[in-house]
Scaffold this active site. Structure first.
Site, PDB file in Angstrom:
ATOM      1  CD  GLU A   1       6.914 -21.335  40.969  1.00  7.35           C
ATOM      2  OE1 GLU A   1       6.701 -22.295  40.198  1.00  7.35           O
ATOM      3  OE2 GLU A   1       8.020 -21.093  41.473  1.00  7.35           O
TER       4      GLU A   1
ATOM      5  CG  HIS B   1      -3.217 -19.317   7.260  1.00  6.38           C
ATOM      6  ND1 HIS B   1      -3.399 -20.619   7.682  1.00  6.38           N
ATOM      7  CD2 HIS B   1      -4.166 -18.582   7.886  1.00  6.38           C
ATOM      8  CE1 HIS B   1      -4.420 -20.658   8.531  1.00  6.38           C
ATOM      9  NE2 HIS B   1      -4.900 -19.439   8.671  1.00  6.38           N
TER      10      HIS B   1
ATOM     11  NE  ARG C   1      -1.508  -1.081   3.821  1.00  5.60           N
ATOM     12  CZ  ARG C   1      -1.659  -1.009   5.135  1.00  5.60           C
ATOM     13  NH1 ARG C   1      -2.769  -0.535   5.637  1.00  5.60           N
ATOM     14  NH2 ARG C   1      -0.717  -1.409   5.944  1.00  5.60           N
TER      15      ARG C   1
ATOM     16  CB  THR D   1       6.178  -2.591   5.373  1.00  7.95           C
ATOM     17  OG1 THR D   1       4.997  -2.640   4.577  1.00  7.95           O
ATOM     18  CG2 THR D   1       5.887  -3.171   6.740  1.00  7.95           C
TER      19      THR D   1
HETATM   20  P1  NAD Z   1       2.214  -9.241   9.021  1.00  7.75           P
HETATM   21  O1  NAD Z   1       1.058  -8.703   9.760  1.00  7.75           O
HETATM   22  O2  NAD Z   1       3.530  -9.385   9.695  1.00  7.75           O
HETATM   23  O3  NAD Z   1       2.521  -8.359   7.736  1.00  7.75           O
HETATM   24  C1  NAD Z   1       1.614  -8.059   6.772  1.00  7.75           C
HETATM   25  C2  NAD Z   1       2.148  -7.005   5.825  1.00  7.75           C
HETATM   26  O4  NAD Z   1       1.112  -6.705   4.915  1.00  7.75           O
HETATM   27  C3  NAD Z   1       2.503  -5.679   6.500  1.00  7.75           C
HETATM   28  O5  NAD Z   1       3.808  -5.599   6.915  1.00  7.75           O
HETATM   29  C4  NAD Z   1       2.215  -4.704   5.382  1.00  7.75           C
HETATM   30  O6  NAD Z   1       3.288  -4.704   4.462  1.00  7.75           O
HETATM   31  C5  NAD Z   1       1.005  -5.311   4.714  1.00  7.75           C
HETATM   32  N1  NAD Z   1      -0.281  -4.861   5.299  1.00  7.75           N
HETATM   33  C6  NAD Z   1      -0.631  -4.750   6.593  1.00  7.75           C
HETATM   34  N2  NAD Z   1      -1.891  -4.322   6.749  1.00  7.75           N
HETATM   35  C7  NAD Z   1      -2.370  -4.169   5.506  1.00  7.75           C
HETATM   36  C8  NAD Z   1      -3.625  -3.735   4.984  1.00  7.75           C
HETATM   37  N3  NAD Z   1      -4.652  -3.391   5.787  1.00  7.75           N
HETATM   38  N4  NAD Z   1      -3.767  -3.690   3.641  1.00  7.75           N
HETATM   39  C9  NAD Z   1      -2.765  -4.039   2.831  1.00  7.75           C
HETATM   40  N5  NAD Z   1      -1.554  -4.454   3.272  1.00  7.75           N
HETATM   41  C10 NAD Z   1      -1.358  -4.510   4.576  1.00  7.75           C
HETATM   42  O7  NAD Z   1       1.725 -10.615   8.365  1.00  7.75           O
HETATM   43  P2  NAD Z   1       2.432 -12.054   8.471  1.00  7.75           P
HETATM   44  O8  NAD Z   1       2.382 -12.506   9.885  1.00  7.75           O
HETATM   45  O9  NAD Z   1       3.719 -12.030   7.736  1.00  7.75           O
HETATM   46  O10 NAD Z   1       1.367 -12.921   7.671  1.00  7.75           O
HETATM   47  C11 NAD Z   1       1.333 -12.967   6.251  1.00  7.75           C
HETATM   48  C12 NAD Z   1       0.753 -14.305   5.830  1.00  7.75           C
HETATM   49  O11 NAD Z   1       1.623 -15.329   6.266  1.00  7.75           O
HETATM   50  C13 NAD Z   1      -0.602 -14.602   6.437  1.00  7.75           C
HETATM   51  O12 NAD Z   1      -1.348 -15.335   5.496  1.00  7.75           O
HETATM   52  C14 NAD Z   1      -0.253 -15.488   7.629  1.00  7.75           C
HETATM   53  O13 NAD Z   1      -1.323 -16.327   8.019  1.00  7.75           O
HETATM   54  C15 NAD Z   1       0.898 -16.273   7.051  1.00  7.75           C
HETATM   55  N6  NAD Z   1       1.839 -16.886   8.005  1.00  7.75           N
HETATM   56  C16 NAD Z   1       2.403 -16.133   9.001  1.00  7.75           C
HETATM   57  C17 NAD Z   1       3.331 -16.706   9.859  1.00  7.75           C
HETATM   58  C18 NAD Z   1       3.985 -15.879  10.938  1.00  7.75           C
HETATM   59  O14 NAD Z   1       4.804 -16.445  11.661  1.00  7.75           O
HETATM   60  N7  NAD Z   1       3.741 -14.602  11.122  1.00  7.75           N
HETATM   61  C19 NAD Z   1       3.699 -18.053   9.706  1.00  7.75           C
HETATM   62  C20 NAD Z   1       3.156 -18.778   8.639  1.00  7.75           C
HETATM   63  C21 NAD Z   1       2.220 -18.180   7.806  1.00  7.75           C
END
Ligand code: NAD
Ligand code: MG
Length: 328
Positions: free
Chosen positions: A225, A106, A47, A52
């Site tokens: 604890e 995911h 965006r 970011t």
């Molecule tokens: P995050 O929240 O860390 O990052 C999302 C990014 O998307 C932001 O940094 C920004 O660049 C952008 N963003 C944020 N809000 C937004 C909005 N409203 N509109 C448009 N862009 C926006 O997300 P994440 O934890 O990296 O998760 C991303 C995907 O990976 C998800 O599908 C999540 O389920 C999956 N996933 C995450 C993890 C984890 O450890 N965090 C592990 C496995 C899979």
């Protein structure tokens, strides 16, 4: 279950094509950096007003809008929060190249049909089993975080080869890539975080703390604890399962574990776990979460505030302030 390793991957399955990474958070940043270091051309889509954007630019990426990054890309990875992916998909749809691959970390939006991909697209999942910073650090160390892989739709006959090349580019094949389905990944991931990891564990900690405080013990002692020491046990479980935990705790702790543990978490608890799983499987949870998100998160914010205002949080903030190493 099939396990794929580095020697099974064909990096050229994604060769000569641009990869669009949409989102630059925990997973997005790690994927973009690892894929670039693995020799792929990566476009980061964000965006324009997002936080970011500057971070991705500082890491040397030419940052574009979601639409611009999608233009001409052979694979588009959806790495924004799950709740905004459907809207982003609608916006970029006219720009998605014919027979491109769309990739998720995911399965939520595909499994619960919030996104119904266009007929010509391959739809795959690569879910690293660790947070983004670990995915990045392990890659830099010449290792890799294991990944789950699933194929929802294979139009080109190359969907799995492309997904595996992507996982390989993340370093995931060094840790091993295990096959699953969108349904299995989505439902087990949601169940784990609700019943065991985030929901179950935090509730167990808070209830234990409250039980001690109610009985007249000092909150600080109860905090050590029931909250602080969780890490010692979790590290042992993580490194060596139940066996390693049993090896390192005292005889007395072991006897108490074996006799009292099943009184606290019992058949009733498991019955309620089954009911939590039921609402994940029948879509009730997903429906509730989507409508909560769309109505501006009132209940979510109220419950979150309640958690943050709780007594254990106040005691914890004071005690953690005295433990300098926690800030490192
Ligand atoms: P995050 O929240 O860390 O990052 C999302 C990014 O998307 C932001 O940094 C920004 O660049 C952008 N963003 C944020 N809000 C937004 C909005 N409203 N509109 C448009 N862009 C926006 O997300 P994440 O934890 O990296 O998760 C991303 C995907 O990976 C998800 O599908 C999540 O389920 C999956 N996933 C995450 C993890 C984890 O450890 N965090 C592990 C496995 C899979
Ligand atoms: Mg809680």
């Amino acid at each position: 279950m099939q396990l794929f390793e580095e020697s099974d991957a064909h990096p050229e399955a994604l060769g000569g094509e641009r990869i669009a990474v949409l989102g630059y958070g925990s997973q997005g940043r790690a994927h973009a950096l690892n894929l670039r270091d693995s020799g792929y051309e990566v476009a980061v889509g964000l965006r324009p007003e997002g936080k970011t954007w500057a971070r991705a630019e500082n890491d040397g990426f030419a940052v574009r809008t979601f639409e611009q990054a999608t233009e001409g890309a052979g694979l588009i990875a959806f790495l924004t929060p799950d709740m905004v992916q459907a809207r982003i998909y609608e916006n970029i749809l006219p720009r998605i190249r014919e027979n491109a691959t769309i990739l998720f970390a995911h399965g939520f939006n595909i499994h619960y049909a919030r996104i119904t991909p266009r007929e010509d697209l391959d739809v795959v999942l690569i879910a690293p089993k660790g947070p983004g910073d670990l995915v990045r650090r392990q890659y830099e160390a010449g290792r890799g975080v294991p990944c789950l892989m699933a194929v929802h739709r294979d139009v080109t006959g190359r969907a799995q080869a492309r997904a595996l090349a992507y996982a390989n580019g993340l370093g995931g094949t060094r840790g091993g890539v295990l096959t699953t389905t969108f349904a299995e990944e989505t439902e087990t991931d949601l169940f784990g975080e609700q019943a065991v990891l985030c929901g179950g564990l935090s509730e167990l900690i808070v209830r234990g703390f409250e039980t001690l405080v109610e009985a007249g013990y000092q909150p600080e002692v109860a905090y050590f604890e029931c909250m602080h020491e969780v890490k010692l046990i979790v590290d042992l479980l993580h490194e060596g399962g139940l066996a390693k935990m049993h090896e390192f705790v005292s005889e007395t702790a072991k006897y108490g574990d074996l006799t009292s543990g099943p009184k606290v978490v019992d058949d009733h608890t498991q019955e309620r776990m089954r009911s939590v799983l039921g609402e994940i499987q029948d879509g009730t949870f997903a429906q509730n979460w989507v409508s909560e998100y769309e109505s501006g998160l009132p209940e979510y914010n109220r419950l979150l505030q309640e958690d943050l205002n709780s007594r254990i949080e106040q005691v914890g903030a004071q005690l953690r302030g005295r433990m300098a190493w926690l800030k490192e």
